[in-house]
Design an enzyme around this catalytic site. Structure first.
Site, PDB file in Angstrom:
ATOM      1  N   LYS A  21       4.913   0.409  -5.604  1.00 24.03           N
ATOM      2  CA  LYS A  21       4.286   1.505  -4.857  1.00 24.03           C
ATOM      3  C   LYS A  21       5.246   2.137  -3.859  1.00 24.03           C
ATOM      4  CE  LYS A  21      -0.418  -0.076  -5.201  1.00 24.03           C
ATOM      5  NZ  LYS A  21      -1.651  -0.333  -4.464  1.00 24.03           N
ATOM      6  N   GLU A  78      -0.096   2.094   5.359  1.00 24.39           N
ATOM      7  CA  GLU A  78      -0.687   3.422   5.134  1.00 24.39           C
ATOM      8  C   GLU A  78      -1.746   3.669   6.194  1.00 24.39           C
ATOM      9  OE1 GLU A  78      -2.469   3.877   1.286  1.00 24.39           O
ATOM     10  OE2 GLU A  78      -0.563   3.694   0.229  1.00 24.39           O
ATOM     11  N   HIS A  82     -13.199  -3.620  -6.525  1.00 20.03           N
ATOM     12  CA  HIS A  82     -12.055  -2.931  -7.137  1.00 20.03           C
ATOM     13  C   HIS A  82     -12.127  -2.882  -8.657  1.00 20.03           C
ATOM     14  CE1 HIS A  82     -10.533  -2.624  -3.154  1.00 20.03           C
ATOM     15  NE2 HIS A  82     -10.469  -3.930  -3.002  1.00 20.03           N
ATOM     16  N   ARG A 104      -0.663   4.094 -18.671  1.00 21.33           N
ATOM     17  CA  ARG A 104      -1.296   3.620 -19.899  1.00 21.33           C
ATOM     18  C   ARG A 104      -2.467   4.535 -20.252  1.00 21.33           C
ATOM     19  NH1 ARG A 104      -3.471   0.559 -15.603  1.00 21.33           N
ATOM     20  NH2 ARG A 104      -5.706   0.980 -15.396  1.00 21.33           N
TER      21      ARG A 104
HETATM   22  C1  MV4 Z   1      -6.932   2.684   0.525  1.00 20.01           C
HETATM   23  C2  MV4 Z   1      -8.198   2.871   1.091  1.00 20.01           C
HETATM   24  C3  MV4 Z   1      -8.255   3.511   2.307  1.00 20.01           C
HETATM   25  N1  MV4 Z   1      -7.132   3.925   2.913  1.00 20.01           N
HETATM   26  N2  MV4 Z   1      -5.842   3.120   1.159  1.00 20.01           N
HETATM   27  C4  MV4 Z   1      -8.255  -0.174  -3.043  1.00 20.01           C
HETATM   28  C5  MV4 Z   1      -7.529  -0.571  -4.283  1.00 20.01           C
HETATM   29  C6  MV4 Z   1      -6.241   0.138  -4.235  1.00 20.01           C
HETATM   30  N3  MV4 Z   1      -5.882   0.652  -5.523  1.00 20.01           N
HETATM   31  C7  MV4 Z   1      -6.402   1.219  -3.218  1.00 20.01           C
HETATM   32  N4  MV4 Z   1      -7.569   0.929  -2.473  1.00 20.01           N
HETATM   33  C8  MV4 Z   1      -7.841   1.584  -1.319  1.00 20.01           C
HETATM   34  N5  MV4 Z   1      -6.775   2.075  -0.646  1.00 20.01           N
HETATM   35  C9  MV4 Z   1      -5.958   3.716   2.334  1.00 20.01           C
HETATM   36  N6  MV4 Z   1      -4.853   4.132   2.950  1.00 20.01           N
HETATM   37  C10 MV4 Z   1      -9.318   2.416   0.395  1.00 20.01           C
HETATM   38  C11 MV4 Z   1      -9.134   1.756  -0.818  1.00 20.01           C
HETATM   39  C12 MV4 Z   1     -10.322   1.319  -1.493  1.00 20.01           C
HETATM   40  C13 MV4 Z   1     -10.662   1.822  -2.750  1.00 20.01           C
HETATM   41  C14 MV4 Z   1      -9.871   2.749  -3.416  1.00 20.01           C
HETATM   42  C15 MV4 Z   1     -10.204   3.227  -4.650  1.00 20.01           C
HETATM   43  C16 MV4 Z   1     -11.371   2.799  -5.246  1.00 20.01           C
HETATM   44  C17 MV4 Z   1     -12.183   1.872  -4.632  1.00 20.01           C
HETATM   45  C18 MV4 Z   1     -11.835   1.373  -3.378  1.00 20.01           C
HETATM   46  C19 MV4 Z   1     -12.665   0.451  -2.749  1.00 20.01           C
HETATM   47  C20 MV4 Z   1     -12.308  -0.041  -1.533  1.00 20.01           C
HETATM   48  C21 MV4 Z   1     -11.135   0.386  -0.899  1.00 20.01           C
END
Ligand code: MV4
Length: 509
Positions: A116, A199, A234, A291
């Protein structure tokens, strides 16, 4: 076109890819582990090769075993599906070295997106908006300084991460130190890499992703977005296209950014650019999935394209057969991921034998399934059984068709999560398009309206019939077995039910 393709996967996605092979006159080669001998993908493929025990690292994740099966079968290309080896750059490189075409992007593109922090550095250079924070892994003192600069709350993330592993929300400076140590050790344990970056935290974001497609000539197009905010731990549960919050202007801006991401990565074949969207509908690049994704059918419905055919096409080295302006989105599609899990036991996996299966179909319904009646769901793999996808001219028609299809679905012998989708699809917030990544957790804490309010009355009626039948069974004239040894009598040989039925059958009208 290829003559023979090996599918390095199992379950519904292997079946999906075999179907594309069949349509194009390509021979399909399945691979299977010990517990998948009777799996549907093995039955549907033209050839099938055993690759080892149930343990994925010794079968579906084993590069040598997969390549050995490809060599023995004479396959010219390998489709990796999703999961398993699909985003493994070493596997893509091993295919290249073995002279077998990997149906997907280059190992270099996969490596760029695998970290990332590396992706963020490249996206910064390409002018792609991403969530404010660092583009490198940080030591604690740098982390403290940057957190103050970005402003609390902040999110710590593992550079090698994904799926929420190694991720920590930090609300105040006092929490930073221990969160940092925890994130680092979880990242080390999960990925063998303890790089952690920072972040800005985005509260209650939506997860919206853009499908892109590239050819080996350097053309990249976008194929519309998917709304994937309905998630639990997730794990995506339901996806749709288009997103209820994305209008034409936002789609064009997001699509052009996604194409810029693809071009910056020298990307070809199918890919997905993930965005977080905040409440003001600002969107930020999050990561790229290199993918074909589980939820690709919703994009196929609204674009009218077959993404697996398109993957084969560009993998042969031909250019994309259309331009961006030829892509038109029509209607609305929603996908439900049907899992073998128990809604009454915290969605715990529920493997076992499928003793009865009645499957939905009808207008606007697509079902991509890896199960059949009599098959046993193994415990060793992801318990995704099928994807049920509804299409309509608009969102409401798609929802109504899906609800209708869910009522038609009957899977006997194991537990499935179909009741969850009835709850989601009937929920007023969902129907209004009011969803973010916290939607499903909120829904699951509400009282379950799926429970029919007529249930207590139905139960009382059942009890009354039962009591009446009991009474009938012991009326004078009924044969009742009498115990000869003074102990409890066995049940009467003719049940009251049977007698009542017979009486009903001969009753004069
Ligand atoms: C975040 C966020 C809030 N702020 N980043 C969760 C899994 C990962 N792929 C990224 N995720 C998140 N990143 C920042 N800066 C909240 C989440 C997140 C989330 C993101 C996408 C789909 C579902 C989620 C559920 C909880 C938190």
């Amino acid at each position: 076109m290829f003559k023979r393709i090996l599918i390095a996967n199992r379950g519904e996605i292997a079946v999906r890819i075999i179907r594309a092979c069949r349509e194009l006159g390509i021979e399909s080669v399945a691979v299977f582990s010990d517990v998948d001998r009777k799996a549907l993908h093995v039955r549907k493929a033209d050839y099938a090769y055993h690759i080892g025990p149930a343990t994925a690292s010794e079968s579906y994740l084993n590069i040598d075993k997969i390549l050995e099966a490809a060599r023995r079968s004479g396959a010219e290309a390998i489709h990796p599906g999703y999961g398993f080896l699909s985003e493994n750059a070493n596997f893509a490189r091993a295919c290249r070295d073995a002279g077998i075409k990997f149906i997907g992007p280059s190992p270099e593109s996969m490596e760029m997106m695998g970290s990332k922090t590396r992706a963020r550095q490249n996206m910064k250079r390409a002018g792609v908006p991403f969530v404010p924070g660092s583009e490198r892994g940080l030591e604690l003192d740098d982390m403290e300084r940057l957190a103050e600069q970005v402003g609390y709350p902040v999110m710590l993330k593992a550079a090698a991460g994904g799926g929420g592993k190694g991720m920590r929300l930090v609300s105040s400076p006092a929490e930073l130190h221990s969160a940092y140590e925890n994130a680092r050790s979880e990242a080390q344990r999960s990925f063998g890499d303890n790089e952690v970056y920072i972040e800005k935290f985005i509260a209650n974001p939506r997860h919206v992703e853009m499908q892109i497609f590239g050819d080996e000539q350097g053309n990249v197009v976008y194929l519309g977005e998917r709304e994937c905010s309905v998630q639990r731990r997730h794990q995506k549960v339901l996806e749709e296209s288009p997103s209820p919050i994305v209008d034409e202007d936002m789609r064009r801006r997001m699509g052009e950014i996604a194409v810029r991401v693809g071009k910056a990565a020298g990307y070809y074949n199918a890919g997905t650019v993930e965005f977080l969207v905040d409440r003001e509908r600002n969107f930020y690049f999050l990561e790229m999935n290199t993918r074909l994704q589980v939820e690709h059918p919703v994009t196929e419905f609204v674009t009218g394209l077959d993404l697996v055919h398109l993957q084969f096409h560009v993998a042969t080295g031909q250019p994309l057969p259309f331009k961006q302006e030829d892509i038109q989105l029509r209607g609305h599609a929603i996908e439900c991921r049907i899992y073998a899990e128990d809604p009454d036991n915290n969605y715990f996996p529920s493997p076992g034998k499928i003793t009865r299966l009645i499957s939905p179909s009808g207008p606007g319904i697509r079902r991509d399934s890896g199960m059949y009646e009599g098959w046993s769901v193994p415990i060793e793999y992801d318990p995704l059984l099928a994807k049920l996808v509804g299409y309509g001219e608009d969102r409401e028609q798609a929802i109504n068709r899906l609800l209708r299809a869910l009522y038609e679905y009957f899977v006997g012998g194991i537990k499935t999560n179909t009741s969850l989708f009835r709850r989601i699809l009937k929920d007023p917030d969902f129907r209004a398009g009011n969803i973010d990544t916290g939607f499903l957790d909120r829904l699951l804490t509400k009282p379950n309206n799926e429970t029919d309010p007529r249930r207590p009355i139905i139960a009382a009626m059942g009890a009354a019939i039962f009591a009446s039948a009991e009474a009938q069974a012991t009326l004078p004239g009924t044969t009742v077995a009498v115990s000869t040894n003074g102990k409890a009598a066995p049940p009467p040989p003719i049940s009251g039910w049977k007698r009542m039925a017979r009486e009903e059958a001969v009753r004069e009208r």
